[in-house]
Design a protein around this motif. Structure first.
Motif, mmCIF file in Angstrom:
data_model
loop_
_atom_site.group_PDB
_atom_site.id
_atom_site.type_symbol
_atom_site.label_atom_id
_atom_site.label_comp_id
_atom_site.label_asym_id
_atom_site.label_seq_id
_atom_site.Cartn_x
_atom_site.Cartn_y
_atom_site.Cartn_z
ATOM 1 N N ASN A 91 0.795 -1.206 -0.171
ATOM 2 C CA ASN A 91 -0.108 -0.164 0.030
ATOM 3 C C ASN A 91 0.855 1.159 -0.004
ATOM 4 O OD1 ASN A 91 -2.232 1.530 0.236
ATOM 5 N ND2 ASN A 91 -2.391 1.609 2.152
ATOM 6 N N PRO A 92 1.380 1.455 -1.129
ATOM 7 C CA PRO A 92 2.760 2.598 -0.986
ATOM 8 C C PRO A 92 1.801 3.818 -1.123
ATOM 9 C CG PRO A 92 2.520 1.494 -3.267
ATOM 10 C CD PRO A 92 1.783 0.967 -2.295
ATOM 11 N N PRO A 93 2.526 5.088 -0.518
ATOM 12 C CA PRO A 93 2.109 6.232 -0.550
ATOM 13 C C PRO A 93 2.118 6.906 -1.828
ATOM 14 C CG PRO A 93 3.828 6.274 0.624
ATOM 15 C CD PRO A 93 3.787 5.023 0.213
ATOM 16 N N PRO A 94 1.232 7.754 -2.604
ATOM 17 C CA PRO A 94 1.490 8.302 -3.695
ATOM 18 C C PRO A 94 2.646 9.402 -3.781
ATOM 19 C CG PRO A 94 -0.642 8.859 -2.882
ATOM 20 C CD PRO A 94 -0.133 8.071 -1.871
ATOM 21 N N ILE A 95 3.328 9.321 -4.635
ATOM 22 C CA ILE A 95 4.756 10.039 -4.455
ATOM 23 C C ILE A 95 5.090 10.970 -5.775
ATOM 24 C CG2 ILE A 95 7.400 9.823 -4.417
ATOM 25 C CD1 ILE A 95 7.098 7.207 -3.110
ATOM 26 N N SER A 96 5.404 12.069 -5.215
ATOM 27 C CA SER A 96 5.500 13.245 -6.365
ATOM 28 C C SER A 96 7.080 13.531 -6.383
ATOM 29 C CB SER A 96 4.618 14.450 -6.313
ATOM 30 O OG SER A 96 3.421 13.959 -6.208
ATOM 31 N N LEU A 97 7.804 13.557 -7.370
ATOM 32 C CA LEU A 97 9.037 13.983 -7.701
ATOM 33 C C LEU A 97 9.236 15.447 -8.077
ATOM 34 C CD1 LEU A 97 10.556 10.683 -9.682
ATOM 35 C CD2 LEU A 97 10.420 11.083 -7.125
ATOM 36 N N ILE A 98 9.947 16.240 -7.524
ATOM 37 C CA ILE A 98 9.970 17.707 -7.720
ATOM 38 C C ILE A 98 11.425 17.934 -8.511
ATOM 39 C CG2 ILE A 98 9.865 20.082 -6.866
ATOM 40 C CD1 ILE A 98 8.384 19.255 -4.667
ATOM 41 N N PHE A 99 11.155 18.327 -9.838
ATOM 42 C CA PHE A 99 12.512 18.438 -10.601
ATOM 43 C C PHE A 99 12.935 20.023 -10.413
ATOM 44 C CE2 PHE A 99 10.839 14.726 -13.305
ATOM 45 C CZ PHE A 99 11.723 13.795 -12.525
ATOM 46 N N ALA A 154 13.849 14.817 -19.804
ATOM 47 C CA ALA A 154 14.084 13.449 -19.837
ATOM 48 C C ALA A 154 13.197 12.529 -19.273
ATOM 49 C CB ALA A 154 15.612 13.377 -19.131
ATOM 50 N N TRP A 155 12.454 12.679 -18.156
ATOM 51 C CA TRP A 155 11.434 11.893 -17.677
ATOM 52 C C TRP A 155 10.590 11.646 -18.546
ATOM 53 C CZ3 TRP A 155 10.880 9.196 -13.114
ATOM 54 C CH2 TRP A 155 9.454 8.695 -12.993
ATOM 55 N N SER A 161 11.623 9.056 -21.178
ATOM 56 C CA SER A 161 12.052 7.889 -20.511
ATOM 57 C C SER A 161 10.885 6.978 -20.193
ATOM 58 C CB SER A 161 12.948 8.163 -19.182
ATOM 59 O OG SER A 161 12.051 8.555 -18.219
ATOM 60 N N LYS A 162 11.039 5.869 -19.750
ATOM 61 C CA LYS A 162 9.998 4.535 -19.344
ATOM 62 C C LYS A 162 9.301 5.247 -18.033
ATOM 63 C CE LYS A 162 12.565 0.667 -21.083
ATOM 64 N NZ LYS A 162 13.192 -0.433 -20.724
ATOM 65 N N LYS A 163 9.689 6.398 -17.757
ATOM 66 C CA LYS A 163 9.228 7.059 -16.257
ATOM 67 C C LYS A 163 9.027 6.004 -15.142
ATOM 68 C CE LYS A 163 5.849 9.611 -18.964
ATOM 69 N NZ LYS A 163 4.439 10.003 -19.362
ATOM 70 N N GLN A 164 10.361 5.588 -14.895
ATOM 71 C CA GLN A 164 10.835 4.523 -13.913
ATOM 72 C C GLN A 164 12.063 5.001 -13.232
ATOM 73 O OE1 GLN A 164 10.680 0.737 -15.749
ATOM 74 N NE2 GLN A 164 8.537 0.618 -15.391
ATOM 75 N N ILE A 165 12.031 4.560 -12.055
ATOM 76 C CA ILE A 165 13.508 4.814 -11.166
ATOM 77 C C ILE A 165 14.186 3.362 -11.111
ATOM 78 C CG2 ILE A 165 14.608 5.482 -9.011
ATOM 79 C CD1 ILE A 165 12.735 7.628 -8.814
ATOM 80 N N THR A 166 15.338 3.084 -11.374
ATOM 81 C CA THR A 166 16.024 2.022 -11.565
ATOM 82 C C THR A 166 17.126 1.960 -10.448
ATOM 83 O OG1 THR A 166 15.589 1.631 -13.924
ATOM 84 C CG2 THR A 166 17.132 0.127 -12.886
ATOM 85 N N ASP A 168 21.015 7.600 -18.502
ATOM 86 C CA ASP A 168 19.788 7.441 -17.740
ATOM 87 C C ASP A 168 19.824 8.161 -16.313
ATOM 88 O OD1 ASP A 168 17.498 6.532 -16.410
ATOM 89 O OD2 ASP A 168 18.163 4.429 -16.493
ATOM 90 N N PRO A 169 19.312 9.309 -16.106
ATOM 91 C CA PRO A 169 19.588 10.147 -15.002
ATOM 92 C C PRO A 169 18.564 9.714 -13.815
ATOM 93 C CG PRO A 169 18.000 11.334 -16.514
ATOM 94 C CD PRO A 169 18.695 10.020 -17.217
ATOM 95 N N PHE A 170 17.794 8.735 -13.952
ATOM 96 C CA PHE A 170 16.944 8.219 -13.084
ATOM 97 C C PHE A 170 17.226 6.629 -12.809
ATOM 98 C CE2 PHE A 170 14.563 10.697 -15.962
ATOM 99 C CZ PHE A 170 14.218 11.866 -14.984
ATOM 100 N N PHE A 171 18.773 6.451 -12.665
ATOM 101 C CA PHE A 171 19.452 5.046 -12.262
ATOM 102 C C PHE A 171 20.502 5.586 -11.363
ATOM 103 C CE2 PHE A 171 23.070 2.168 -12.605
ATOM 104 C CZ PHE A 171 22.363 0.976 -12.740
#
Length: 502
Positions: free
Chosen positions: A79-87, A95-96, A99-104, A278-281
């Motif tokens: 039951n993860p909370p909703p998360i907002s990333l602030i760029f 870039a997001w 991309s695949k809109k995922q964090i690896t 990949d800036p989200f890796f």
């Protein structure tokens, strides 16, 4: 911007409510007695007492290696909370979107990707020489040559103060001056590419993972979204950040959000060869823990009680209950297995912060100046002498702090000999690692030295200790960083020249 999660995916954005509506449709009024009941409970009972309705969305400011690890870990719980990333840059938002809109996160050679995040773009805020510039205001560098930039910043700050006072007088007298310049919110701004991702909704739960030196500029763009019911969790190196936030952004205590401080020992890095691709890796190189502490809004008051024998006994009394948002954020982080977060009292957390500060005040600046890994400090008697000079000052300052005056075992816990043992132990365990300060110096970025050794120097001035060694080391690191920046500005770009990509 991605659509908000529906109640079917992540549940409602409000935490579950314990005082439900009665069968006859009337509302249970027991919540009005919650404050009185909680005061009669023990500390453990208060921790697990029923909580009122609380927004679940968590915003994360700072998408560096630590920010990516925290966001990735929170999305992996039940039951993860909703998360907002602030760029903070439109380039990251672009870039997001592409991309695949995922964090690896790579852990033990296994890549785990998680999505389901919402993204926002921070509105542009210009801040020069400690003064926030409004839209349309000239830069401090646009003044005549005889006016220095820091003097121009003072003039702009004084002008804003006088305009605010004049506007307040006009409001109180009922007069309106049509010639009065409009406020920043009223002033039209040029439309930008990422305006669709800029949000002005209130932020209830915020985790800050930016570098300490960039905290005030970053929070300046979203301070209007924070209020007394919001909670800000700082997961950063160094100390003194909250003092700067209160000084520059929230000078009035009634308007301040609630604060949670964290000490993070996880090892996370981003390989340079993958940073652009990949800036989200990120790579979770070393598993650690997070020590969390909730700071009381009105602080911990010191009370002296006189016993029957006439002896005075000093106690530290917590006068305020924890805010619901602070309790919710603490519970959410502590139920995330990967982070291994544990809650501590403010006094114990302060001592752990000072221990880590002492270690960082040696490892970070010395490795940055030597341009070497942490293990270079081992088995080198010349560097050991420098280490001992630094720790002698640091130990004296910490043992003289008024916050620790009535705590037992402080002289032993923060003795120079024990602090040296801690530094050697950490250097041995991380001997192949590159410190974050060395990485910043190599990249020409601003370091956190002012919140590490600089904090020791400032506190030393307060207690009457002149920390000349810490001050000299701090200024040397700042100077080396400036040299690296100038070399980078003078360098000739070699990307795309004659088919090469150097």
């Amino acid at each position: 911007m991605e659509a908000r999660e529906s109640s079917a995916q992540g549940g409602d954005e409000m935490a579950s409510r314990d005082d439900a509506e009665l069968p006859d449709g009337s509302q249970d009024n027991s919540s009005f007695e919650t404050a009185g009941l909680q005061r009669s409970l023990s500390a453990i009972d208060r921790q697990y007492a029923a909580q009122p309705e609380q927004p679940r969305r968590i915003h994360i400011l700072g998408t560096g290696s630590i920010g990516k690890l925290v966001a990735h870990s929170l999305r992996g719980i039940a039951n993860p909370p909703p998360i907002s990333l602030i760029f903070h840059r439109y380039r990251l938002l672009e870039a997001w979107e592409q991309s695949k809109k995922q964090i690896t996160i790579q852990d033990d050679d296994f890549d785990v990707s998680r999505g389901g995040y919402d993204v926002e773009l921070m509105s542009e805020v210009r801040r020069q020489h400690g003064v926030e510039l409004e839209n349309g205001q000239p830069s401090v560098y646009d003044f005549p040559d005889e006016v220095r930039p820091h003097e121009a910043a003072k003039l702009l700050a004084q002008q804003r103060k006088e305009n605010a006072a004049l506007q307040q007088q006009q409001l109180e007298s009922g007069e309106q001056d049509t010639q009065f310049p409009p406020s920043r919110d009223e002033r039209k701004r040029r439309p930008g590419k990422g305006d669709y991702a800029i949000s002005h909704e209130p932020i209830h739960n915020l985790i800050v993972t930016t570098k300490a030196a960039y905290t005030v500029p970053a929070l300046s763009a979203i301070k209007h979204r924070l209020g007394p019911t919001s909670t800000v969790c700082f997961l950063q190196n160094g100390m003194g950040v909250i003092d700067d936030v209160n000084k520059h952004l929230f000078p009035h205590e009634a308007d301040r959000p609630n604060y949670v401080q964290g000490i993070l020992t996880h090892g996370v890095n981003v390989p340079p060869e993958l940073a652009e691709r990949d800036p989200f890796f990120a790579v979770h190189a070393g598993h650690g823990t997070i020590a969390l502490g909730l700071l009381p809004r009105s602080g911990i008051k010191q009370t002296t009680i006189t016993g029957q024998d006439g002896a005075a006994d000093t106690h530290h009394v917590q006068t305020e209950l924890w805010a619901p948002s602070a309790r919710y954020l603490l519970r959410t982080l502590t139920r995330t297995p990967v982070l291994c977060a544990v809650g501590f009292t403010p006094t114990e957390l302060l001592q752990q912060q000072l221990e880590k500060l002492a270690v960082n005040s040696v490892l970070n600046p010395l490795t940055a100046l030597l341009d070497a890994r942490n293990g270079a400090l081992l088995h080198n008697f010349a560097l050991t002498r420098t280490m001992r000079l630094l720790l002698a000052e640091t130990s004296l300052v910490i043992r003289s702090l008024p916050e620790l005056a009535y705590l037992p075992n402080v002289p032993t816990r923060f003795s120079a000999a024990r602090l040296e043992t801690l530094v050697i132990s950490v250097a041995h365990k991380t001997q192949d690692n590159v410190s974050s300060m060395l990485a910043d110096v190599r990249a020409g970025r601003r370091t956190e030295i002012e919140y590490i050794n600089g904090y020791i120097v400032r506190r030393g001035e307060e207690v009457g200790v002149k920390c000349v060694v810490n001050y000299g080391i701090m200024q040397t690191v700042v100077g080396k960083c400036m040299v690296t920046q100038r070399e980078g500005q003078d360098a000739v770009p070699m990307v795309g020249v004659a088919g090469l990509n150097v």
